[in-house]
Design a protein around this motif. Structure first.
Motif, PDB file in Angstrom:
ATOM      1  N   GLU A 121     -39.669  83.357 -62.316  1.00 59.43           N
ATOM      2  CA  GLU A 121     -39.835  81.928 -62.600  1.00 59.43           C
ATOM      3  C   GLU A 121     -38.514  81.336 -63.095  1.00 59.43           C
ATOM      4  O   GLU A 121     -38.161  81.486 -64.264  1.00 59.43           O
ATOM      5  N   THR A 153     -39.746  74.810 -65.781  1.00 66.73           N
ATOM      6  CA  THR A 153     -40.994  75.511 -65.517  1.00 66.73           C
ATOM      7  C   THR A 153     -41.106  76.762 -66.374  1.00 66.73           C
ATOM      8  O   THR A 153     -40.161  77.549 -66.438  1.00 66.73           O
ATOM      9  N   PHE A 154     -42.263  76.927 -67.040  1.00 61.69           N
ATOM     10  CA  PHE A 154     -42.415  78.065 -67.932  1.00 61.69           C
ATOM     11  C   PHE A 154     -43.869  78.478 -68.006  1.00 61.69           C
ATOM     12  O   PHE A 154     -44.348  78.948 -69.014  1.00 61.69           O
ATOM     13  N   LYS A 155     -44.599  78.239 -66.946  1.00 61.66           N
ATOM     14  CA  LYS A 155     -46.037  78.504 -66.946  1.00 61.66           C
ATOM     15  C   LYS A 155     -46.359  79.981 -66.741  1.00 61.66           C
ATOM     16  O   LYS A 155     -47.234  80.533 -67.389  1.00 61.66           O
ATOM     17  N   ARG A 179     -44.486  82.529 -67.377  1.00 58.12           N
ATOM     18  CA  ARG A 179     -44.082  83.233 -68.589  1.00 58.12           C
ATOM     19  C   ARG A 179     -45.225  83.248 -69.603  1.00 58.12           C
ATOM     20  O   ARG A 179     -45.565  84.281 -70.173  1.00 58.12           O
ATOM     21  N   TYR A 180     -45.837  82.076 -69.777  1.00 59.29           N
ATOM     22  CA  TYR A 180     -46.930  81.926 -70.732  1.00 59.29           C
ATOM     23  C   TYR A 180     -48.084  82.850 -70.373  1.00 59.29           C
ATOM     24  O   TYR A 180     -48.634  83.561 -71.224  1.00 59.29           O
ATOM     25  N   GLU A 198     -47.031  86.540 -70.938  1.00 58.54           N
ATOM     26  CA  GLU A 198     -46.847  86.926 -72.337  1.00 58.54           C
ATOM     27  C   GLU A 198     -48.167  86.929 -73.096  1.00 58.54           C
ATOM     28  O   GLU A 198     -48.389  87.761 -73.975  1.00 58.54           O
ATOM     29  N   ARG A 202     -38.526  87.733 -63.709  1.00 64.28           N
ATOM     30  CA  ARG A 202     -37.268  87.108 -64.106  1.00 64.28           C
ATOM     31  C   ARG A 202     -36.588  87.959 -65.181  1.00 64.28           C
ATOM     32  O   ARG A 202     -37.224  88.368 -66.160  1.00 64.28           O
ATOM     33  N   TYR A 219     -37.005  87.408 -68.980  1.00 68.10           N
ATOM     34  CA  TYR A 219     -38.347  87.446 -69.578  1.00 68.10           C
ATOM     35  C   TYR A 219     -38.580  88.794 -70.256  1.00 68.10           C
ATOM     36  O   TYR A 219     -39.422  89.595 -69.843  1.00 68.10           O
ATOM     37  N   SER A 233     -41.929  68.291 -69.943  1.00 67.50           N
ATOM     38  CA  SER A 233     -40.776  68.434 -70.822  1.00 67.50           C
ATOM     39  C   SER A 233     -39.997  67.134 -70.762  1.00 67.50           C
ATOM     40  O   SER A 233     -40.245  66.281 -69.914  1.00 67.50           O
ATOM     41  N   THR A 236     -45.117  71.486 -63.331  1.00 71.41           N
ATOM     42  CA  THR A 236     -44.560  71.314 -64.669  1.00 71.41           C
ATOM     43  C   THR A 236     -43.491  70.232 -64.586  1.00 71.41           C
ATOM     44  O   THR A 236     -42.429  70.447 -64.025  1.00 71.41           O
TER      45      THR A 236
END
Lengths: 898, 425
Positions: B88, B93-95, B97-98, B101, B128, B131, B248, B320
């Motif tokens: 990612e 964009t960080f969806k 990752r969420y 995690e 990535r 991450y 964001s 995002t």
């Protein structure tokens, strides 16, 4: 064929191809960079854009890359559509943002594909205001210059070098607009096809370093169609001359043979022509004499009843003229007796066995390949390159099942990964093709032959069986025979390199067995040592050993030696004895060599670049080569010296010798068709060797004579040493250069001279195949199967090893090649070396002479054998003994003081 | 079980730790996998995902079940692979990752079901490089899953086996392009491949391969567990299911929310992100990450679903959004993005490799007060050269999207940088 519509015009093109290739084959112009007919499509450069329409009602269309677009019935495209024209100009403009404006000092200038394409798209005005990115260049060895700033990142270099030629020391580094094509560090490019980068690169990143050393523009070169003299494959070349120097050799496309590529030995070996120590004046006992005196002495010698020793690197015409001069009964082959025996077998097999001798294009089509006892990569590199392509056929077939077209290069290679089609290498030592082989078997020469005979028997029980084979070898024989049985296009490759006549026989036996099974001729390809080895044999010479033996009895009053160094072909002692017993020796040659020092009379002759004649390659194809320049000093064609000495023949020109040879030797009857005769004309004119842009014609020699010299006449060919005439419409065998309107580069302009791009040359590829398979009669099996050789303590069986650079004598004289020649050595298996006490060098008994050589450990050497490199400068003289006794050399034992 | 309205994030813990295996199982975790293995032949799993109408969450929105259906099935199909695109790197964009995690088992279950559906015996998570936390949590979860027989040989006592590997990327934006990802995974240069052939036919190491986005796969366990009807009822949109939407920029509460597909941009920005920060007005937004066209305040009522966003002139992308306010210069913002894209070009095709640096150069000249009027036309030309179909992959067309739309919507901002005629002299 499918119908497509281009700019509203209907055309028929072959189905299954890509649009770019189809359009070029139609004779239309479309700029491109990353595509190459031999390398296929990858869609990187985006230069070959066209507009593709959905149907006849679609007037807008969309931009599509021609190289990635399969042709299909009803495909409608616009080549001249404004969107396509604008897009192509935009791409060139982008490529040029970083390209230096150094055309006037760039060696590619005038034959640069990037120049051509820039002009073709009409990009003339630079709008980009930024700085250009710069790179550091690398030292890439004696052959290639590197100027990365010129790079337009088409990726052709790495695709050729790595994917096509199997090199691994050229790579692409970094990313975005900093991509860098080079080695991981400075150093000579290792792959033996590196010279093709000069022609594969669409601009001046990779240029010919040897050409650079004495640079001349393409249009100032005087060129002629020629044939490479550095091995027996017979690749077509174009040598170019200016100011009496041979400036370079480039590829001359041949659809059935070398295609677009040469090996580095063929491209850079030409340096021997320019050596300062060439033989240029007739010499009598070491003193220069006139040409007339030389001619008179040759006549005298002939009257005495001389024998003639022909040459595997001289033309058929020269050899035939010698044979006529001394009489067929006194005509001998200037090659080692072992080579003679193998060549004799090859000659008989090609002439009278039910086997087919394939062209390189046919080799590329093979689906199962068996290499028997030949290090093809080092003895006939261009053939090895063809075999390398053949190993891809199984995956091309797999790709076809998934509807991936063969020209979808990246997709096919991705699918294939490391999978290669069956290649079996049965060899006497490590070979260049081992890395591609499914099975590598290394045995002594006799055992390789035995294995070969066993395969033939496994294929066809009528072929004699081999007794006493190990279980392992029996299994090898059976599995290889099975693979050959399953193949659609099996190919057997062998040659004279092993020095073991039984290996050549075994290869023929396998092909014959296959032919019997298949009820159609199977292919067998033989590697021969020199450019005209097979041609010489077709003149039916006697073996050299016989000449040496008859001299022993004192019955040889004189000898005429044609373009051969006897010391390379027979033991030093024997040659010394021969030369001292023969009353008088005449040598005709162009370069200094050991025999020249011992001959009473030396007559200078021209090299391939200065003379004309016909060679027969290993395939059995007779090919004519033409002079690009005049010989130096008093040198002339060998055949002319010999013809002038002949008491009865009054041959005035080459055609007469060629005709007489064809008439006298039935198998050579068609050699006259290798090229048009000397009286061939277009619009009353000969074909010019000089270009229509040649500069300085009236001034080039003004420092010698203010008057423009009369162009030299060439009575032997339909080529002229002038600018006048039509080079464009010349038949392929006479085409002096490849150059077409808008297409100035050698590799790309050739499309204008082909039936279809990548296919045969228009009017047929030049040369004449002399042998076609004989269908009649029962197979004449070879029945003498050698016995396995038992090891003797302290005695090693010699196995010849070859090096692309060094093993061939003429190229080994070229300055650039010298840098790439390995130092003399012998090689032993590590276990044998351990037994010798880990010596750095060994002392060996070479035909009675004590020699000390460095020894290398090499685990591809069969234990009990010793690898002896052939022909390397500094190695002991003469053919390698069959066995060698050796021991660890004592320190300082060689007597060399430091 | 009635299921939840936020299946993807139902296990997210407020303390920031990853949901444990136990917690995951408590909400029905791995039951989808068990059901698939026990009750459904692979083709039926494909059909359920097709029927659910799940579309890829990586940006292109290709129907997932259809993608799986292109894979050759049967005993002679040979080795096949499933690859998770977890690279990612889309700016903003960080969806994924969420999701990785906070609920790593959800991804692992999705991988196992997808691999079963296409009968892939080996799967890779291409993660990535930056991450690190996701890598750590995935590794731990993978070990737990292996231990509990959700991975490995004979999963849940079935005949299906799956080897799952985690591969941390060396880090290039282009690795998010699925074929460049495959090349990178093979240890080659991260250069995209030509399509066709599609990875389903010739993918990783030349074998049939499915590449799916993390979020896409996270949807799969819920479809299998709760059923197609439930999944389709999660939203009234034409695109079924929920989606992680993010915002964001200068909004009051930048963040990430799981919402039904088709939620309007207005709702995302005003309700969930809390509207613009005090003193800032909305000027525009990139709805699906950096490589999408600007939308304007007039588009606030566009629902976030693939076709509606396309109709408005942009792409849903990753969903995002990056919000542009009235005090940030759109030219500078675009320059920042183009620098990123120029840096990340793989160098394979000409429009991208040489067009993006020129674009950057022109924008730099412009903001430095050295632009020329014709430069704006040149920027437009470059955008067209880099347009869809003109380049080898989607990187350059994506890079052109914010620029071409900025030139359209914010031309005045560009022109303001041009020196006045009198200054040019």
């Amino acid at each position: 064929m499918v119908g497509i519509v281009v700019d509203g015009e209907p055309h028929e093109v072959p189905a299954g191809g890509n649009l770019l290739q189809s359009l070029l084959s139609l004779g239309l112009d479309l700029p491109y960079f990353c595509w190459h007919p031999a390398l296929g499509s990858v869609g990187a450069c985006r230069q070959c854009a066209v507009v593709q329409y959905r149907d006849e009602n679609d007037v807008t269309g969309r931009v599509a890359m021609a190289c990635m677009t399969p042709v299909a019935e009803g495909l409608r495209i616009g080549l001249k559509a404004p969107a396509a024209v604008e897009f192509r100009a935009g791409i060139i403009e982008l490529l040029m943002t970083n390209h230096p404006h150094d055309c006037p000092v760039c060696e590619e200038g005038g034959e640069c594909h990037l120049q051509d394409m820039t002009v073709m798209t009409g990009h003339t005005f630079r709008q980009y205001r930024g700085l250009k990115r710069t790179h550091r260049n690398q030292y890439l060895g004696p052959f290639i210059n590197h100027e990365m700033n010129r790079c337009i990142a088409c990726y052709r270099c790495v695709r050729f070098y790595r994917d096509y030629a199997g090199g691994d020391d050229l790579q692409v580094f970094a990313s975005r607009n900093q991509v860098y094509f080079g080695r991981f560090e400075d150093g000579a490019l290792e792959n033996e096809f590196s010279g093709n980068l000069v022609e594969v690169c669409p601009t001046g990143v990779f240029t010919d370093r040897t050409f650079s050393a004495h640079f001349t523009r393409k249009w100032d070169l005087q060129t002629a169609p020629s044939v490479c003299v550095h091995c027996g494959v017979g690749c077509n070349t174009t040598p170019g001359e200016r100011y009496g120097t041979l400036k370079r050799v480039i590829n001359r496309y041949h659809g059935d043979l070398n295609g677009y590529f040469l090996c580095d030995r063929g491209r850079f070996g030409y340096g021997f022509v320019n050596c300062a120590d060439r033989l240029t004046e007739p010499m009598l006992h070491g003193q220069p004499v006139t040409r007339a005196e030389g001619r008179a002495r040759l006549r005298d010698v002939t009257f005495k009843g001389a024998i003639g020793i022909g040459s595997p690197r001289a033309s058929l015409e020269a050899n035939f003229a010698l044979r006529e001069l001394v009489g067929p009964e006194n005509f001998y082959a200037g090659c080692a007796d072992a080579d003679y025996a193998m060549l004799d077998t090859i000659r008989r097999v090609l002439a009278s066995w039910p086997v087919h001798s394939p062209s390189l294009r046919e080799v590329e089509g093979a689906d199962v390949v068996l290499v028997l006892g030949e290090d093809v990569g080092n003895t006939a590199p261009r053939l090895a390159l063809a075999i390398r392509q053949a190993t891809r056929n199984c995956m091309l077939a797999a790709a076809a099942e998934l509807k991936i077209a063969p020209w979808q290069d990246a997709a096919v290679r991705e699918l294939a990964q490391q999978v290669r089609g069956p290649l079996f290498v049965l060899a006497t030592t490590g070979t260049r093709l081992d890395e591609l082989a499914e099975v590598v078997v290394r045995r002594t020469p006799a055992d390789i032959a035995r294995l070969g005979f066993a395969i033939a028997h496994a294929l066809e029980p009528a072929a004699p069986a081999v007794s006493g084979l190990s279980d392992e070898d029996r299994q090898h024989a059976e599995s290889i025979a099975e693979a050959l049985k399953r193949a659609d296009n099996p190919l057997v490759v062998s040659g004279t390199g092993s020095g073991e006549p039984a290996i050549v026989e075994a290869a023929a036996q396998i092909a014959c067995a296959l032919s019997r099974r298949r009820k159609q001729p199977a292919s067998v390809s033989f590697v021969v040592p020199e450019c005209n080895s097979l041609g010489l044999m077709l003149l039916d010479p006697k073996r050299l050993g016989k000449a040496l033996e008859s001299a022993e009895s004192g019955s040889v009053p004189a000898a005429i030696v044609l373009e051969s160094d006897l010391f390379r072909s027979a033991r030093t002692e024997a040659v010394e004895s021969f030369l001292s017993r023969v009353g008088e020796t005449v040598l005709l040659d162009h370069s200094p060599q050991a025999t020249a020092h011992r001959a009473q009379i030396v007559l200078p002759v021209g090299t391939f670049a200065e003379t004309e004649g016909t060679f027969v390659n290993g395939e059995g194809r007779a090919q004519r080569f033409f002079a690009a320049m005049s010989p130096r000093g008093a040198a002339m064609d060998s055949w002319r010296w010999l013809a002038e000495a002949h008491p009865r023949h009054d041959w005035q020109c080459l055609d007469e010798v060629t005709g007489a040879c064809a008439a006298a030797i039935p198998v050579l009857a068609r050699m006259v068709d290798a090229a048009p005769r000397a009286d061939f004309r277009i619009d009353g004119l000969k074909i010019p060797r000089q270009t229509h842009r040649r500069s300085g014609r009236t001034a080039a020699s003004a420092h010698i004579d203010i008057r423009e010299p009369q162009p030299q006449d060439d009575t032997d060919s339909a080529l002229a040493f002038t600018m006048e005439g039509d080079a464009f419409d010349a038949p392929a065998a006479l085409r002096t250069y490849s150059w077409a309107p808008s297409w100035n580069s050698n590799g790309q302009s050739i499309a204008k001279f082909q039936d279809e791009v990548g296919g045969a040359l228009r009017g047929g590829d030049p040369g004449v195949r002399l042998f076609e398979p004989v269908q009649r009669g029962a197979a004449p099996w070879f029945t003498e199967i050698p016995r396995a050789v038992a090891a003797e303590p302290g005695v090693w069986l010699t196995v010849p090893r070859y090096h692309v650079f060094g093993s061939e004598a003429l190229s080994a004289r070229a300055e650039s090649v010298v840098e790439r020649i390995p130092a003399p050595y012998v090689a032993l298996h590590p276990s044998d070396l351990a037994r010798l006490g880990h010596a750095d060098s060994v002392e060996l008994n070479w035909h009675g002479f004590r020699e000390v050589l460095p020894v290398l450990a090499d685990d591809t050497v069969v234990p009990g054998t010793i690898g002896v490199p052939v022909g390397l400068p500094g190695m002991p003289c003469g053919p390698c003994p069959r066995t060698l006794a050796l021991r660890k050399a004592e320190p300082h034992g060689s007597g060399v003081s430091t | 079980m009635s299921g939840t309205a936020t299946p993807l994030t139902q296990n997210v813990r407020l303390d920031g730790a990853a949901a444990t295996l136990e917690q995951y199982r408590r909400t029905g975790g791995y039951r989808g996998l068990e059901r698939a293995l026990e009750e459904l032949p692979p083709e039926a799993v494909q059909q359920e995902v097709k029927d659910a109408g799940l579309r890829g969450r990586g940006g292109a929105g290709f129907p997932t079940g259809v993608k799986w259906g292109l894979v050759p099935m049967g005993d002679d199909a040979g080795q096949k692979y499933l690859v998770v695109n977890a690279d990612e790197m889309e700016p903003g964009t960080f969806k994924d990752r969420y999701l990785m995690e906070r609920d790593p088992h959800q991804l692992i279950e999705g991988v196992a079901i997808a691999a079963y559906a296409v009968q892939a015996s080996v799967a890779y998570v291409f993660l990535r490089g930056e991450y690190h936390l996701a890598a750590e949590r995935l590794k731990r979860a993978m070990a737990e899953a292996l231990d509990q027989s959700y991975l490995g040989s004979n999963i849940c006592s079935s005949s299906f086996s799956l080897e799952l590997h985690l591969h941390s990327s060396a880090g290039r934006y282009i690795c998010g392009e699925e074929t460049a990802l495959l090349n990178s995974l093979e240890g080659k240069r991260a250069t995209p491949r030509a399509k066709p052939p599609f990875p389903q036919i010739s993918g990783l190491w030349g074998r049939p391969t499915v590449v799916n986005n993390v979020e896409t796969l996270c949807n799969v366990p819920h479809i299998l567990r709760e059923g197609v009807a439930w999944y389709r009822a999660l939203t009234a949109s034409v695109d079924p299911g929920t989606k992680l939407f993010g915002a964001s920029g200068r909004v009051r509460r930048p963040g990430l929310w799981e919402l039904p597909m088709g939620t309007t941009i207005r709702e995302i920005i005003e309700d969930h992100a809390g509207g613009m920060r005090d003193g800032y007005r909305l000027r525009g937004l990139l709805p699906g990450g950096a490589s999408t066209d600007f939308l304007l305040p007039e588009h606030l009522d566009v629902p976030m679903e693939f076709d509606a966003v396309a109709k408005a002139g942009s792409r849903m992308g990753t969903g995002t959004m990056i919000v542009l306010d009235d005090r940030t210069c759109p030219v500078q913002m675009v320059l920042n993005l183009e620098r990123f894209f120029a840096q990340e070009s793989c160098g394979w095709c000409t429009p991208c490799r040489d067009g993006l640096p020129w674009t950057v150069r022109l924008l730099e000249d412009l903001v430095a007060g050295q632009g020329r009027a014709e430069d704006l036309e040149q920027l437009g030309r470059l955008c067209r050269l880099m347009g869809p179909g003109n380049t080898f992959c989607a990187l350059a067309p994506g890079a052109a999207e914010p620029l071409q739309s900025a030139l359209k919507h914010f031309l005045g901002d560009f022109e303001r940088y041009l020196p006045r005629q009198s200054e040019v002299a």
